[in-house]
Each structure stands twice: as structure tokens, then as C-alpha cells.
Enzyme design. Structure first.
Site, PDB file in Angstrom:
ATOM      1  N   GLY A   1      41.736 -50.515  26.980  1.00 31.43           N
ATOM      2  CA  GLY A   1      43.161 -49.936  26.980  1.00 31.43           C
ATOM      3  C   GLY A   1      43.575 -49.261  25.660  1.00 31.43           C
ATOM      4  O   GLY A   1      42.875 -49.603  24.484  1.00 31.43           O
ATOM      5  N   CYS A   2      44.571 -48.275  25.397  1.00 34.13           N
ATOM      6  CA  CYS A   2      44.860 -47.684  24.493  1.00 34.13           C
ATOM      7  C   CYS A   2      46.150 -48.600  23.516  1.00 34.13           C
ATOM      8  O   CYS A   2      46.554 -49.479  24.375  1.00 34.13           O
ATOM      9  CB  CYS A   2      45.360 -46.299  24.513  1.00 34.13           C
ATOM     10  SG  CYS A   2      44.072 -45.538  25.370  1.00 34.13           S
TER      11      CYS A   2
END
Lengths: 409, 100
Positions: free
Chosen positions: B98-99
């Protein structure tokens, strides 16, 4: 004479130059900093420019004023880094050999990565606020705007300061209210993320804020192109959003010199050890700030926390001692929420933002994951701290590693 | 080996990518609403697995475009609604990072 070369005199590079210059023996070590621009931008201030809170003068200072005496500053573009030969070639023909290299070349926006973004309407009714020029032009546009549909769109992650787009719409809600035209403006927040933010708990909290302020959230919107003749943005799966004013956060990429040197990933970010900040490929190369490929936020607070770990590790590398894996992904972000209030979040690789008090557990004065006036003042005061303490590498009353004390799980 | 015999994490991603095989991919694809895996699907899946073996990282959409020659538009058509996640799951890889 041995050499430490620092590429980039932004937040991270400047802090490192100051810390190292104060610690290293000048008769033994030469520190050289390379940058291509004379001006240091206070980038967190760009957010305030569209709303007339800050002017150009509030966010610029000469880089030279923030570097210590004895550091050799070279103003030039970098042609290529040759890590196999321990040297950097500059555009002005100079070749800089190094014993240790610190890459702090940052990240920039690339609107040309999105089809149609630059087709005629750029800086007419499509603006960025991640550059001083974009922020100033948007300020000028907003001054005369009578209302309509404003769409904020994040093109793709990762971006510098992932909370800035939220702050922008919160401030816009406040500003349009002040101007007496809030009822004539529809605000849309279109993001590729599944919610308002990346971390679940903060995402939920901030999502509620969007709703409270009447800002329409469009999640999982992955923009393919801009049709500026019809004023709409179109996603890869053919969803469309119409706009009168498009505020875009374009694709963020690392510096082109990273690509030219074959040292980056597909976005020109440099593969870096998550905890030591050493390059994944080269033992005597270190990376800091936005230039890394780390899954931490690209933000000044992160560069600052990294600088403490990196300073320690460079000193260890010089003395031939093992590096310490002490960077934990710590980020600390003030989020302007409009009407003189702010929210503060504090998190790292493993612990998402939690409620509590900061920096003194149980005392504050700041409140985490909560909207307060004090948090807003913290943000405004930070500009002074940035110029006077942070860039100079001074100790701040905040630990590099995230602290769980004072947080409610 | 079918879905019942392999270990999946809380979000349904394979725990060990080595337990993957083509039959399993077909089953995972059905769970994701893809009835039949075409040659183009397999091209994406194989490229993703090769990249993962080489680099230890699940390739991004941009990587699939630049190095895999898979246009992003096509990727969205092949794996609708979140192609990065969906394709990674079918290819037996962990959830893309995930960012932040």
C-alpha cells in the site's frame, strides 16, 4: 582529503550538510553539495498561497544562507552518477570523486505523464499547487472565480506530502465560505485510494471530515486522461468527472539523473534499505528524503527523522562500524482543516495514526487525530522552526523514532 | 492443489507464492469474477511472477507497462476494479504494498 558528496540542497540535503559539517574534522573531510537552483523553497507553504495566506516571499530564501561555512557548494546540473567508479559527473564538466555519496535529489511533479493534461488548459483552468508557479497562478485564478465545480484529483501514488490534497480541499471549503460563495461551489475529491487517506483509521476519521464539510469523495478513481475541450477527466475504466476548475496532483517522480544513472525504479526512486537508508545496491551510497523508494511518507518531517538515523550511520560507516537499522518510517503531519483549526497525525511503518497527546504524552500541547486550534498554531509556527532550527540540523524536541507513549490504542 | 489446500492470508492472498499453480490461478480468477483466463491474462500473470522472483516485489501498474509492455488501459479491461490487487492475487503473490 576524503570526500562526502551530497546531491541536492533541499530539506534533506541541507540538514545532512549541517549535521556532518559540525561533526567531521575539516582537515580530513571535504563536504561538497551540488544543486542546480539558488532558491530554497519552503514547500509546505505552497498550500497556503492559493488562498492568499502566504505570498511568494514567505516561502523562498537563498540556499546558500542555510549551508554552513566550509561546505563546498556547486551550482550545476548533474550529468550522471557513476556508483561503480565512486564519482559524479556534473554538466559543467567537473568530476567529483567521493568516498561517501548522499542522494537527496527529491521528487517533482510530472503533469506530462497524463494524456491531455498539458493540452492548452494548463494553468488556465487546470492547476497544480506543488510548484510555486502553479500555486501563484491558482491564487490569481481563485481571486476572480465566481464558483462552479472544483475537482481535486490525485493522479497516482506515491505523492509528496500525502495529506496536502486533503488540506487543500479543507482550506478551500473555508475560503469559499469566507468569500461568500460556498453555496456556488461544489468540491469533489477524486483519489486512486479506496478512501480519504492511506491508513485505515485516519482514512475513516478524515473521510468523516470530508462529509461534514460537504466535500464529495470519489474513491478508486484512476485517471487515464484529461479532456480539456470538454472539461472532464476520464479514468482507465471509463468513469468521467466534469470540472470547471481542476486542481491536480500530477504523477510524482524522482530526478531524471537517477534514471540516467540506471539507479532508480520505474518512478526514478532509488531502492533503499528501509531501516538503514543505505542504497540497496552500493555500500557507500546513502539515500534520504523524497528520493528514496521507501514506503514512508515523502515529507519534510520524514526527511528530518531520517537525517538523525542517516547521520549516525554515516559516522558509523566512516569508522567502519556496522550500520544501525533505526529508521522506523516515522512521519508527523499537521493537517490544516480550515477555520483556524488543524489535525495532527503521527505514525510509522507499523503503527497507524492513533489518538492521543503530542509531543509530551498526556500533556500535549498538540492533540493527535483530533481537530484543535492549537494544532493549527503548531502548523503556522512550524515555518519558523523550519528555517531557524530544522534546516540547520538543530535538535528538535521530537524523537526520530515514533513514541507509543501518550497514544490510545 | 486447490484453494482449500493452500494457505491464504486474511485478505485472501497466497501466503507462499511457491504453492501456486495454473489450476489454482483459474480458481482464484473465478473468485475475482473472471470466468476465463485468456492468453493476455496469462501474459500478465507470468510476467508478474517472473518479476517477483527476480526482485522480490510485486510489480506496479507502471512497471507492467514499462517492462511488461502491458498498456494500463488493457490491464483495467483484463482485471476490472483494482487490477494491481486482483492480478497479484490471481498470480499467487502478496498484496501489493500500500502507499503512504
Amino acid at each position: 582529503m576524503k570526500n562526502i558528496v551530497i546531491l541536492g540542497a533541499g530539506t534533506a540535503g541541507t540538514i545532512m550538510a549541517n549535521k556532518l559539517a559540525a561533526a567531521l574534522d575539516k582537515t580530513e573531510w571535504q563536504i561538497t553539495v551540488v544543486d542546480q537552483e539558488e532558491i530554497h523553497y519552503y514547500q509546505p507553504g505552497f498550500l497556503f498561497i492559493p488562498f492568499g495566506i502566504y505570498t511568494r516571499e514567505d516561502v523562498i530564501k537563498p540556499k546558500r544562507d542555510y549551508l554552513p561555512p566550509g561546505v563546498n557548494l556547486i551550482m550545476s546540473k548533474i550529468e550522471v552518477i557513476e556508483p561503480d567508479r565512486n564519482r559524479v559527473k556534473l554538466e559543467n564538466g567537473k568530476v567529483l570523486p567521493y568516498d561517501f555519496l548522499i542522494i537527496a535529489t527529491g521528487s517533482r511533479i510530472h503533469p506530462e505523464e497524463t494524456e491531455g493534461m498539458l493540452n492548452g488548459a494548463w494553468h488556465k483552468n487546470i492547476f497544480d499547487f506543488y510548484t510555486l508557479e502553479g500555486a501563484l497562478k491558482l491564487a490569481n485564478f481563485l481571486k476572480y472565480w465566481e464558483g462552479g465545480r472544483m475537482v481535486l484529483n490525485i493522479v497516482e501514488m506515491p505523492i509528496k506530502c500525502p495529506v496536502a490534497p486533503l488540506e487543500f480541499v479543507f482550506l478551500a471549503d473555508w475560503w469559499f465560505t469566507e468569500q461568500g460563495i460556498r453555496d456556488k461551489v461544489e468540491i469533489v475529491f477524486a483519489t486512486p485510494l479506496p478512501g480519504a487517506f492511506t491508513k485505515p483509521r485516519a482514512s475513516h476519521f478524515l473521510g468523516n471530515f470530508l462529509e461534514k464539510k460537504g466535500i464529495h469523495l470519489v474513491p478508486e478513481f484512476n485517471i487515464e486522461r484529461v479532456d480539456s475541450s470538454k472539461n472532464k477527466i476520464i479514468s482507465y475504466d471509463e468513469k468521467e468527472i466534469e470540472y470547471d476548475l481542476l486542481v491536480t496532483i500530477p504523477t510524482n517522480m524522482g530526478d531524471e539523473v537517477i534514471a540516467r544513472s540506471g539507479m532508480g525504479d520505474d518512478l526514478n526512486f532509488v531502492p533503499t534499505d528501509k531501516h538503514t537508508l543505505q542504497s540497496s545496491q552500493f555500500e557507500n551510497v546513502f539515500v534520504i528524503g523524497d528520493a528514496t523508494n521507501l514506503p514512508s511518507s515523502k515529507a519534510g518531517s520524514v526527511a528530518h527523522f531520517q537525517s538523525e538515523v542517516l547521520f549516525e550511520n554515516i559516522m558509523r560507516a566512516i569508522e567502519g562500524r556496522p550500520l544501525q537499522p533505526k529508521f522506523d518510517g516515522h512521519a508527523n503531519c499537521f493537517i490544516e482543516s480550515g477555520f483556524g483549526k488543524g489535525i495532527l497525525i503521527d505514525f510509522n511503518y507499523d503503527v497507524e495514526p492513533l489518538p492521543g497527546k503530542f509531543p509530551l504524552p498526556g500533556i500535549g500541547p498538540f492533540s493527535l487525530l483530533e481537530e484543535t486550534k492549537m494544532n493549527h498554531w503548531g502548523k503556522m509556527m512550524f515555518r519558523w522552526m523550519y528555517w531557524n532550527l530544522l534546516l540547520k540540523g538543530s535538535e528538535l524536541p521530537i524523537q526520530a523514532q515514533m513514541n507509543l507513549a501518550g497514544k490510545r490504542l | 492443489m486447490d484453494v482449500k489446500q493452500v494457505q491464504l492470508d486474511a485478505e485472501g492472498f497466497l501466503v507462499d507464492y511457491k504453492e501456486w499453480n495454473e489450476e489454482l490461478a483459474k480458481e482464484l480468477a473465478k473468485e475475482e469474477g473472471i470466468e476465463e483466463l485468456t492468453d493476455r491474462h496469462w501474459h500478465v500473470i507470468r510476467f508478474m511472477r517472473e518479476e517477483y522472483e527476480k526482485t522480490g516485489q510485486v510489480p506496479t501498474i507502471r512497471r507492467l507497462k514499462n517492462a511488461g509492455g502491458i498498456p494500463t488501459k488493457e490491464l483495467y479491461a483484463l482485471f476490472p476494479n483494482g487490477p494491481a490487487k486482483k492480478a497479484a492475487r490471481i498470480a499467487g503473490l502478496p498484496k501489493p504494498q500500500g502507499c503512504v
